[in-house]
Write a protein that holds these residues in place. Structure first.
Motif, PDB file in Angstrom:
ATOM      1  N   THR A   5      -4.723  -2.841   0.290  1.00  0.00           N
ATOM      2  CA  THR A   5      -3.564  -3.435  -0.251  1.00  0.00           C
ATOM      3  C   THR A   5      -3.870  -3.931  -1.636  1.00  0.00           C
ATOM      4  O   THR A   5      -4.853  -4.074  -1.959  1.00  0.00           O
ATOM      5  CB  THR A   5      -3.013  -4.709   0.833  1.00  0.00           C
ATOM      6  OG1 THR A   5      -3.729  -5.325   0.879  1.00  0.00           O
ATOM      7  CG2 THR A   5      -2.611  -2.957   1.937  1.00  0.00           C
ATOM      8  N   VAL A   6      -2.814  -4.113  -2.268  1.00  0.00           N
ATOM      9  CA  VAL A   6      -2.994  -4.238  -4.221  1.00  0.00           C
ATOM     10  C   VAL A   6      -1.473  -5.582  -3.706  1.00  0.00           C
ATOM     11  O   VAL A   6      -0.540  -5.025  -3.849  1.00  0.00           O
ATOM     12  CB  VAL A   6      -2.717  -3.425  -4.317  1.00  0.00           C
ATOM     13  CG1 VAL A   6      -2.525  -3.779  -5.891  1.00  0.00           C
ATOM     14  CG2 VAL A   6      -3.805  -2.496  -4.312  1.00  0.00           C
ATOM     15  N   LYS A  43       0.806  -1.144  -0.231  1.00  0.00           N
ATOM     16  CA  LYS A  43      -0.435  -0.235  -0.279  1.00  0.00           C
ATOM     17  C   LYS A  43       0.983   1.420  -0.031  1.00  0.00           C
ATOM     18  O   LYS A  43       1.151   0.919   0.622  1.00  0.00           O
ATOM     19  CB  LYS A  43      -1.152  -0.204   1.238  1.00  0.00           C
ATOM     20  CG  LYS A  43      -2.033   0.994   0.826  1.00  0.00           C
ATOM     21  CD  LYS A  43      -2.994   1.375   2.816  1.00  0.00           C
ATOM     22  CE  LYS A  43      -4.044   2.161   2.184  1.00  0.00           C
ATOM     23  NZ  LYS A  43      -3.524   3.565   2.442  1.00  0.00           N
ATOM     24  N   PRO A  99      -0.003   0.563  -4.253  1.00  0.00           N
ATOM     25  CA  PRO A  99       0.380  -0.923  -5.209  1.00  0.00           C
ATOM     26  C   PRO A  99       1.748  -0.132  -5.432  1.00  0.00           C
ATOM     27  O   PRO A  99       2.577   0.635  -6.342  1.00  0.00           O
ATOM     28  CB  PRO A  99      -0.165  -0.191  -6.155  1.00  0.00           C
ATOM     29  CG  PRO A  99      -1.801   0.051  -5.553  1.00  0.00           C
ATOM     30  CD  PRO A  99      -1.082   1.096  -4.843  1.00  0.00           C
ATOM     31  N   ASN A 155      -2.594  -6.915 -10.899  1.00  0.00           N
ATOM     32  CA  ASN A 155      -3.463  -6.199  -9.904  1.00  0.00           C
ATOM     33  C   ASN A 155      -4.773  -6.744  -9.497  1.00  0.00           C
ATOM     34  O   ASN A 155      -5.331  -6.914  -9.810  1.00  0.00           O
ATOM     35  CB  ASN A 155      -3.672  -4.318  -9.851  1.00  0.00           C
ATOM     36  CG  ASN A 155      -2.076  -3.980 -10.518  1.00  0.00           C
ATOM     37  OD1 ASN A 155      -0.928  -4.416 -10.897  1.00  0.00           O
ATOM     38  ND2 ASN A 155      -2.378  -2.748  -9.844  1.00  0.00           N
ATOM     39  N   GLU A 156      -4.511  -7.054  -7.896  1.00  0.00           N
ATOM     40  CA  GLU A 156      -5.371  -7.741  -7.081  1.00  0.00           C
ATOM     41  C   GLU A 156      -5.131  -7.193  -6.176  1.00  0.00           C
ATOM     42  O   GLU A 156      -4.235  -6.312  -5.227  1.00  0.00           O
ATOM     43  CB  GLU A 156      -4.945  -9.113  -6.415  1.00  0.00           C
ATOM     44  CG  GLU A 156      -6.221  -9.815  -5.687  1.00  0.00           C
ATOM     45  CD  GLU A 156      -5.815 -11.183  -5.252  1.00  0.00           C
ATOM     46  OE1 GLU A 156      -6.432 -11.905  -4.734  1.00  0.00           O
ATOM     47  OE2 GLU A 156      -4.419 -11.526  -5.998  1.00  0.00           O
ATOM     48  N   SER A 157      -6.786  -6.087  -5.602  1.00  0.00           N
ATOM     49  CA  SER A 157      -7.393  -5.859  -4.545  1.00  0.00           C
ATOM     50  C   SER A 157      -7.077  -6.416  -3.290  1.00  0.00           C
ATOM     51  O   SER A 157      -8.408  -6.851  -3.432  1.00  0.00           O
ATOM     52  CB  SER A 157      -7.937  -4.334  -5.352  1.00  0.00           C
ATOM     53  OG  SER A 157      -7.588  -3.680  -5.727  1.00  0.00           O
ATOM     54  N   HIS A 158      -7.200  -5.755  -2.276  1.00  0.00           N
ATOM     55  CA  HIS A 158      -8.010  -6.577  -1.011  1.00  0.00           C
ATOM     56  C   HIS A 158      -8.901  -5.977  -0.008  1.00  0.00           C
ATOM     57  O   HIS A 158      -8.440  -5.044  -0.377  1.00  0.00           O
ATOM     58  CB  HIS A 158      -6.580  -6.838  -0.370  1.00  0.00           C
ATOM     59  CG  HIS A 158      -5.449  -8.079  -1.223  1.00  0.00           C
ATOM     60  ND1 HIS A 158      -5.506  -9.037  -1.330  1.00  0.00           N
ATOM     61  CD2 HIS A 158      -4.142  -7.465  -1.534  1.00  0.00           C
ATOM     62  CE1 HIS A 158      -4.972  -9.633  -2.308  1.00  0.00           C
ATOM     63  NE2 HIS A 158      -3.539  -8.755  -2.503  1.00  0.00           N
TER      64      HIS A 158
END
Length: 262
Positions: free
Chosen positions: A187-188, A163, A165, A180-183
Motif C-alpha cells: 500500500t501507499v 492500493k 496510490p 508518497n510513502e510506500s509500505h
C-alpha cells in the motif's frame, strides 16, 4: 550462475510443464494459446476464477497453478478418471474449489486479502488438446482519507494506505507539495500539503481519486497564527472570570447566612 525467475515467468514455466506432462499421456495434443485477463478486486470481497469453457466430462486433468507475491507456487490438480485431487505448496484455505472439481473446475477466494495479488492459471487437458486461462489479480484497498488545517493558511490532505496510490487535487489550486510513502504490504500513503496566499480564499476542497471510489472534503482556512501572548491573555481572562463568579457566589451565600441568623 543462478537464474532467478519473476513470478510471471515461474507461473508460465509451471503451466507449460503441466501442459507438456499432460500431452505425454494423450494420443492427440495441442496446447492452445492461453487466454490472459486482468481482474481488479477490492479487498474483503469474494471472487470467482473461471477455467476455460470445457465441460468437465471432456477433461482428463484439471490443474490450477497459483503464483502469489513472495510465496512458492501452489499447484492444485484433479484427475477426472480416478477423481483424485493433489496439492503442492498450497496452504491458503481461503482459496478453494467453487464447487466440487467433478462438477466445476473453477476456484473461488472467500475473502480477498492483499497477499492474494498474483497469477492464477487454469490448465485443462482433454483428448483434443490443452486449454489454459490465466488471471492476473490486482487487489484494491481504499485509502483512509483525512483533511486537517495547518499553520499560515495551509491545509493537509492525506490518503493513507491505499492500493493503488490515490491521486489528490485541490480547488482552488495552491502552492502544493505531495509525498508518497510506500509500505511493506504494497500500500501507499499519499500526503499533500498546500498553502494559499490570496486572502480571499477562505475555504478549499480536497479531491481524492481512487480505483475504489472518489471522495471530496472541504475545510476552512485559518486566518493567521495565534501568538503565544494572545493565548496567555485569553487563558488569564478566563481564569479571572471564573474567580469573579466564585467570589460572587460566596458573597451571596455569606449574606444569606447572615440574614438567617438575624
Amino acid at each position: 550462475q543462478v537464474l532467478i525467475l519473476s513470478p510471471l515467468l515461474t507461473s508460465l514455466f509451471l503451466c507449460l510443464s503441466v501442459c507438456l506432462s499432460a500431452c505425454l499421456s494423450l494420443s492427440v495434443c495441442a496446447c492452445v494459446s492461453p487466454v490472459n485477463i486482468t481482474i481488479s478486486v477490492q479487498m474483503g470481497t469474494k471472487t470467482l476464477l473461471l477455467c476455460p469453457p470445457v465441460p468437465p466430462t471432456k477433461a482428463v486433468v484439471i490443474t490450477w497453478v497459483i503464483t502469489l507475491r513472495g510465496q512458492p507456487p501452489c499447484k492444485i490438480s484433479y484427475r477426472v478418471e480416478t477423481k483424485e485431487t493433489s496439492e503442492t505448496n498450497c496452504t491458503d484455505r481461503r482459496i478453494t474449489w467453487a464447487s466440487t472439481p467433478d462438477q466445476s473446475p473453477d476456484l473461488q477466494i472467500s475473502a480477498v486479502a492483499l497477499d492474494h495479488d498474483g497469477y492464477y492459471s487454469c490448465v485443462i487437458a482433454t483428448p483434443n488438446g490443452n486449454f489454459q486461462k490465466r488471471h492476473n489479480i490486482q487487489v484494491l484497498l481504499p485509502p483512509a482519507v483525512t483533511l486537517f488545517p495547518g499553520e499560515n493558511r495551509t491545509a493537509v490532505c492525506e490518503a493513507t494506505a491505499g492500493k493503488p496510490p490515490a491521486q489528490i487535487s485541490w480547488t482552488p489550486e495552491g502552492y502544493c507539495k505531495t509525498k508518497n510513502e510506500s509500505h511493506s504490504n504494497g500500500t501507499v500513503t499519499v500526503r499533500s500539503t498546500c498553502q494559499w496566499d490570496h486572502k480571499k480564499v477562505h475555504a478549499v476542497l480536497c479531491s481524492v481519486t481512487h480505483s475504489t471510489g472518489n471522495r471530496i472534503l472541504s475545510i476552512q482556512l485559518n486566518q493567521g497564527v495565534t501568538s503565544p501572548l494572545h493565548s496567555l491573555l485569553t487563558i488569564l481572562y478566563v481564569k479571572l472570570s471564573l474567580l469573579g463568579i466564585i467570589l460572587l457566589i460566596m458573597g451571596f451565600a455569606f449574606f444569606q447566612k447572615r440574614n438567617y441568623f438575624r
